[in-house]
Design an enzyme around this catalytic site. Structure first.
Site, PDB file in Angstrom:
ATOM      1  CG  HIS A  14     -11.159  -3.381  -2.326  1.00 38.55           C
ATOM      2  ND1 HIS A  14     -12.493  -4.005  -2.165  1.00 38.55           N
ATOM      3  CD2 HIS A  14     -10.673  -3.742  -1.490  1.00 38.55           C
ATOM      4  CE1 HIS A  14     -12.847  -4.700  -1.044  1.00 38.55           C
ATOM      5  NE2 HIS A  14     -11.498  -4.978  -0.875  1.00 38.55           N
TER       6      HIS A  14
ATOM      7  CG  ASP B 214     -12.814   3.131  -1.338  1.00 37.52           C
ATOM      8  OD1 ASP B 214     -13.218   2.738  -0.235  1.00 37.52           O
ATOM      9  OD2 ASP B 214     -13.071   1.392  -2.054  1.00 37.52           O
TER      10      ASP B 214
ATOM     11  CD  GLN C 136      -7.486  -0.282   3.980  1.00 34.34           C
ATOM     12  OE1 GLN C 136      -7.729   0.028   4.967  1.00 34.34           O
ATOM     13  NE2 GLN C 136      -8.342  -1.154   3.400  1.00 34.34           N
TER      14      GLN C 136
ATOM     15  CE  LYS D 123     -12.398  -1.858   5.339  1.00 36.62           C
ATOM     16  NZ  LYS D 123     -11.153  -3.234   4.649  1.00 36.62           N
TER      17      LYS D 123
ATOM     18  CB  CYS E  27     -10.358  -7.566  -2.798  1.00 40.78           C
ATOM     19  SG  CYS E  27     -11.180  -8.459  -1.901  1.00 40.78           S
TER      20      CYS E  27
HETATM   21  N1  C6P Z   1     -10.231  -4.107   2.010  1.00 36.56           N
HETATM   22  C1  C6P Z   1      -9.230  -5.733   2.825  1.00 36.56           C
HETATM   23  O1  C6P Z   1      -8.112  -6.150   3.423  1.00 36.56           O
HETATM   24  P1  C6P Z   1     -15.963  -3.740   2.803  1.00 36.56           P
HETATM   25  O2  C6P Z   1     -15.563  -5.092   2.962  1.00 36.56           O
HETATM   26  O3  C6P Z   1     -17.184  -3.311   2.749  1.00 36.56           O
HETATM   27  O4  C6P Z   1     -16.150  -3.328   4.277  1.00 36.56           O
HETATM   28  O5  C6P Z   1     -14.883  -2.592   2.695  1.00 36.56           O
HETATM   29  C2  C6P Z   1     -14.319  -2.967   1.039  1.00 36.56           C
HETATM   30  C3  C6P Z   1     -12.491  -2.238   0.902  1.00 36.56           C
HETATM   31  C4  C6P Z   1     -13.220  -1.417  -0.507  1.00 36.56           C
HETATM   32  N2  C6P Z   1     -11.994  -0.428  -0.342  1.00 36.56           N
HETATM   33  C5  C6P Z   1     -11.281  -0.535  -0.107  1.00 36.56           C
HETATM   34  C6  C6P Z   1      -9.806   0.299  -0.418  1.00 36.56           C
HETATM   35  C7  C6P Z   1     -11.408  -1.465   0.707  1.00 36.56           C
HETATM   36  O6  C6P Z   1     -10.102  -1.679   1.155  1.00 36.56           O
HETATM   37  C8  C6P Z   1     -12.113  -2.527   1.342  1.00 36.56           C
HETATM   38  C9  C6P Z   1     -12.196  -3.766   2.152  1.00 36.56           C
HETATM   39  C10 C6P Z   1     -10.444  -5.102   3.545  1.00 36.56           C
HETATM   40  O7  C6P Z   1      -7.608  -4.504   2.808  1.00 36.56           O
HETATM   41  C11 C6P Z   1     -11.088  -6.959   2.702  1.00 36.56           C
HETATM   42  S1  C6P Z   1     -10.452  -7.023   1.662  1.00 36.56           S
END
Ligand code: C6P
Length: 409
Positions: free
Chosen positions: A122, A202, A205, A228, A366
């Protein structure tokens, strides 16, 4: 259903109509809905306990501090960290990774060093490393993805050759938000660790979707977001090994993170305060602790089985649609399915599905470099959570049949 428990009734948002149809919320990888207990905990905190933490000597401040530090201990237990001081509250995954990149990277990386990433990261686990590479002169290197649709996830056949002595840090996602693949993170950590390489997972998910034990995974850092995992927005955490955190410089300066301040210089507190400059987001942290309780009351093993079963069923049902390209593994996958059609843009699918009350996500998620690698500009994604049902997959499939008929006849 979890052992006869109707979890849908715990989530107020789910019980509404969208465009005259019952809401089918399948955008959980972007953000999950919140159970009533979490919403109530947040209101209760503001109604009864609200005061700034670590600063006051009065009753409310003491209560708020106790609740905030209690939440830290709860989050530590949720991921089996050895010590609550290893939990730094942040705004979420993005800020957690920026913290490691800026603080650990800024202090340790030098020209010629290599940061190893994967081709499925991401932007939140890519751009912070690009920034610190520019600052320090380090270089980025990537573990490739395998196969045209990336059925196999990461191609780990060349990993040993990639883990050269120049590699100082290896950062990778636990679960891909675009492919749904679950990476063998414990194995990756072990291989890196054997060479003295720092690891960053990371966990955006994975955190709310499966049991996570940072000590069993063997990682140095694990980053995640509360929103999440049934928590509220604006709060997340970074887990870091205590010895590493204690050797890292602050990420930001301000109140709360110092022990002594003089006009020309200051001294820092140990972790976690060192990394929490300014008034922290204590109310949302308290609600995050309640989200941990909620998920554990259901059982993360059970949630993982539920999400994976729905994603598997969706994958099989969607595979029958003409012209569909399904991404990610055919076998074990996390609770999401990402797909594309040559003749219908993902944004059209999402807009038309919304007419049927279905919330999907369409776009590059992203993940622009991965999309390019797959010769795609976007996909449509359905992502599941504990309150989704097999009936909702029926609604999705029927809606997609209608949309395909409209666009392709
Ligand atoms: N993905 C999706 O719709 P934040 O925005 O900081 O809470 O998380 C960022 C992030 C980092 N790593 C992974 C693997 C992610 O999936 C995400 C967030 C969302 O897939 C928003 S783009």
């Amino acid at each position: 259903m979890f052992s006869g428990r109707d979890v849908r009734s715990d989530f107020p948002t789910l019980h509404q109509q969208v465009n005259g149809k019952p809401l089918v919320y399948l955008d959980n990888a972007a953000t999950a809905q919140k159970p009533r207990v979490v919403i109530d905990a947040l209101s209760r905190f503001y109604e009864r306990d609200n005061a700034n933490v670590h600063r006051g000597l009065h009753a409310l401040s003491n209560r708020a501090t106790e609740a905030y530090e209690g939440a830290r201990a709860r989050v530590a237990k949720f991921i089996n960290a050895a010590d609550p001081a290893e939990i730094i509250f942040t705004r979420g995954t993005t800020e957690s990774i920026n913290l490691v990149a800026s603080s650990w990277g800024g202090a340790n990386l030098k020209p010629g060093d290599v940061i190893l990433l994967t081709e499925m990261e991401h932007h939140s686990n890519l751009v912070p490393w690009q920034l610190i590479a520019q600052r320090t002169g380090a270089k980025l290197r990537f573990v490739p993805v395998a196969g045209a649709n990336v059925e196999g996830g990461l191609d780990l056949s060349g990993l040993n050759a990639l883990l050269t002595p120049e590699v100082k840090l290896f950062a990778f996602t636990h679960v891909s938000n675009t492919l749904g693949v679950i990476n063998p993170v414990a194995k990756l950590c072990a291989q890196a660790r054997a060479r003295g390489i720092i690891t960053v997972i990371d966990g955006a998910q994975s955190i709310g979707h499966m049991p996570v034990d940072v000590r069993a995974l063997g990682c140095d850092f694990y980053a995640f977001s509360g929103h999440k995992m049934a928590g509220v927005t604006g709060i997340g955490a970074l887990y870091g090994r205590r010895t590493l955190l204690d050797a890292m410089p602050p990420y930001q300066g301000g109140g709360g993170m110092i022990s002594v301040v003089e006009y020309q210089q200051s001294k820092w507190k140990p972790s976690p305060e060192r990394f929490e400059a300014g008034t922290p987001n204590f109310a949302d942290a308290v609600a995050l602790g309640v989200a941990c309780d909620y998920l554990d009351s259901i059982g993360r093993d059970a949630i993982a089985r539920h999400d994976a079963a729905l994603a598997q069923e969706a994958y099989q049902r969607l595979a029958t649609l003409p012209g569909i390209r399904l991404l990610g593994p055919t076998g074990e996958r996390s609770g999401l399915v990402s797909f594309a059609f040559a003749d219908v843009h993902a944004h059209d699918i999402v807009t038309f599905a919304d007419e049927d009350g279905i919330a999907l996500r369409g776009g590059h998620h992203c993940n622009q470099p991965l999309m390019r690698k797959l010769s795609l500009t976007s996909t449509t994604r359905a992502s599941f959570y504990l309150y989704n049902t097999a009936e909702e997959i029926d609604v999705l499939v029927k809606s997609l049949q209608r949309i395909l008929k409209f666009f392709t006849g």
